[in-house]
Design a protein around this motif. Structure first.
Motif, PDB file in Angstrom:
ATOM      1  N   GLU A  83     -10.804   5.730 -13.168  1.00 14.62           N
ATOM      2  CA  GLU A  83     -11.141   4.358 -12.759  1.00 14.62           C
ATOM      3  C   GLU A  83     -10.053   3.333 -13.088  1.00 14.62           C
ATOM      4  O   GLU A  83      -9.599   2.595 -12.202  1.00 14.62           O
ATOM      5  N   PRO A  84      -9.577   3.222 -14.318  1.00 14.23           N
ATOM      6  CA  PRO A  84      -8.545   2.207 -14.590  1.00 14.23           C
ATOM      7  C   PRO A  84      -7.235   2.463 -13.865  1.00 14.23           C
ATOM      8  O   PRO A  84      -6.534   1.524 -13.479  1.00 14.23           O
ATOM      9  N   PHE A  85      -6.901   3.731 -13.648  1.00 14.22           N
ATOM     10  CA  PHE A  85      -5.680   4.051 -12.908  1.00 14.22           C
ATOM     11  C   PHE A  85      -5.816   3.645 -11.441  1.00 14.22           C
ATOM     12  O   PHE A  85      -4.873   3.130 -10.835  1.00 14.22           O
ATOM     13  N   MET A  86      -6.995   3.866 -10.880  1.00 14.06           N
ATOM     14  CA  MET A  86      -7.245   3.480  -9.500  1.00 14.06           C
ATOM     15  C   MET A  86      -7.198   1.964  -9.346  1.00 14.06           C
ATOM     16  O   MET A  86      -6.648   1.438  -8.365  1.00 14.06           O
ATOM     17  N   ARG A  87      -7.742   1.258 -10.321  1.00 17.07           N
ATOM     18  CA  ARG A  87      -7.733  -0.205 -10.242  1.00 17.07           C
ATOM     19  C   ARG A  87      -6.306  -0.751 -10.370  1.00 17.07           C
ATOM     20  O   ARG A  87      -5.939  -1.712  -9.684  1.00 17.07           O
ATOM     21  N   ALA A  88      -5.519  -0.138 -11.225  1.00 13.31           N
ATOM     22  CA  ALA A  88      -4.127  -0.568 -11.353  1.00 13.31           C
ATOM     23  C   ALA A  88      -3.362  -0.313 -10.057  1.00 13.31           C
ATOM     24  O   ALA A  88      -2.559  -1.153  -9.620  1.00 13.31           O
ATOM     25  N   LEU A  89      -3.625   0.818  -9.419  1.00 13.94           N
ATOM     26  CA  LEU A  89      -2.970   1.136  -8.152  1.00 13.94           C
ATOM     27  C   LEU A  89      -3.425   0.193  -7.050  1.00 13.94           C
ATOM     28  O   LEU A  89      -2.628  -0.238  -6.209  1.00 13.94           O
ATOM     29  N   ALA A  90      -4.709  -0.152  -7.065  1.00 19.80           N
ATOM     30  CA  ALA A  90      -5.239  -1.098  -6.078  1.00 19.80           C
ATOM     31  C   ALA A  90      -4.601  -2.472  -6.249  1.00 19.80           C
ATOM     32  O   ALA A  90      -4.259  -3.146  -5.274  1.00 19.80           O
ATOM     33  N   GLU A  91      -4.444  -2.889  -7.492  1.00 20.25           N
ATOM     34  CA  GLU A  91      -3.825  -4.188  -7.775  1.00 20.25           C
ATOM     35  C   GLU A  91      -2.367  -4.203  -7.315  1.00 20.25           C
ATOM     36  O   GLU A  91      -1.889  -5.199  -6.764  1.00 20.25           O
ATOM     37  N   ARG A  92      -1.696  -3.096  -7.514  1.00 19.77           N
ATOM     38  CA  ARG A  92      -0.278  -3.016  -7.158  1.00 19.77           C
ATOM     39  C   ARG A  92      -0.061  -2.963  -5.644  1.00 19.77           C
ATOM     40  O   ARG A  92       0.861  -3.581  -5.109  1.00 19.77           O
ATOM     41  N   THR A  93      -0.913  -2.230  -4.932  1.00 23.06           N
ATOM     42  CA  THR A  93      -0.686  -2.000  -3.505  1.00 23.06           C
ATOM     43  C   THR A  93      -1.550  -2.860  -2.591  1.00 23.06           C
ATOM     44  O   THR A  93      -1.211  -3.048  -1.424  1.00 23.06           O
ATOM     45  N   GLN A  94      -2.697  -3.322  -3.108  1.00 23.90           N
ATOM     46  CA  GLN A  94      -3.655  -4.090  -2.307  1.00 23.90           C
ATOM     47  C   GLN A  94      -4.226  -3.270  -1.149  1.00 23.90           C
ATOM     48  O   GLN A  94      -4.663  -3.826  -0.134  1.00 23.90           O
TER      49      GLN A  94
END
Length: 271
Positions: A83-94
């Motif tokens: 979950e936190p890795f996915m959220r960080a990736l989402a924040e980075r890539t949108q």
């Protein structure tokens, strides 16, 4: 094989996949079964608590399926850890982020985070896609080649960019192992692209894939190149958090005799 059990599971799967309750005649037509057979099956599912009858005389699933699925998901630590890795990736890539597993020749979306953009890649948790058509599926197939046994030599074409044969797919999977990530160039849905990398568990098994997907005008070739290192780094970090240590695993499995250089592709995930 117990045909009665298979019929019951088939009826249950159709109920679970329906957006509205289904009637006996409707299910019989869809499944090519007799109405009496479907009716008996539905009564058994009702008695077991998996289905219920509606006032309109149709049938729908109960929450018992959700309870079973929740118990299974609770044992799959990768979803919670990711979950936190996915959220960080989402924040980075949108863009929309998927965590996927391989089931025979399909990927199943175990978890997702939606892109904030109004135009985005649409999918659902628990949904499936042909593995050879999507980035996460190709990332998983590259490290679980035994799953290729479920595919025919001539592959079903979904768009003009779908890989049409098993031979061409094998060539692309070799490239995935070399570069460390897989790309979907609009091979499953026209105008939807993606990029994914493999996630290893503590035993070194390629258990999942994490990736991004979005419209082709945003995830153009330049954007995919730009995000490739980001996705691979996130997959690598998630693997380490799950306990994966390629150096330790390599030393455990290496022969005691004089060791030469690692075989080509041995560390392809991080190439």
């Amino acid at each position: 094989m117990d045909s009665t059990l298979i019929k019951g599971l088939t009826v249950l799967e159709h109920l679970a996949g329906s957006e509205a309750p289904r009637g006996v005649s409707d299910l019989a037509r869809s499944l090519d079964l007799t109405k009496s057979n479907v009716h008996r099956t539905l009564q058994t599912l009702v008695a077991a608590g998996y289905a219920r009858a509606t006032p309109a005389g149709t049938y729908e699933c109960t929450l018992k399926l959700f309870e079973l699925a929740s118990s299974v998901l609770a044992r799959i630590d990768v979803r919670q850890v990711a979950e936190p890795f996915m959220r960080a990736l989402a924040e980075r890539t949108q863009e929309t982020i998927h965590l996927s597993l391989l089931d025979k020749a399909d990927v199943i979306y175990l978890h997702k985070i939606e892109s904030p953009h109004p135009v985005r890649a649409y999918s659902s948790i628990g949904g499936r896609a042909p593995a050879y058509c999507v980035a996460s599926g190709k990332a998983l197939l590259a490290y679980q080649e035994e799953a290729l046994a479920h595919l025919p030599e001539v592959l079903q074409v979904h768009t003009s960019r779908t890989i049409p044969s098993l031979d061409l797919l094998r060539r692309e999977l070799e490239q995935v192992r070399i570069q460390g990530f897989a790309i979907n160039r609009g091979e499953w849905r026209e105008g939807v692209c993606g990029l994914a990398a493999i996630v290893h568990d503590a035993m070194g098994r390629p258990g999942a894939a994490i990736g991004i997907s979005g419209p082709a005008d945003r995830l153009n070739p330049a954007a995919l190149r730009r995000y490739s290192d980001v996705v691979v780094d996130v997959a690598r970090s998630l693997s380490r958090t799950l306990g994966y240590n390629p150096i330790t695993l390599s030393s455990h499995h290496a022969p005691r005799a004089a060791q030469g250089p690692a075989p080509s592709g041995a560390t392809a995930e991080f190439a």
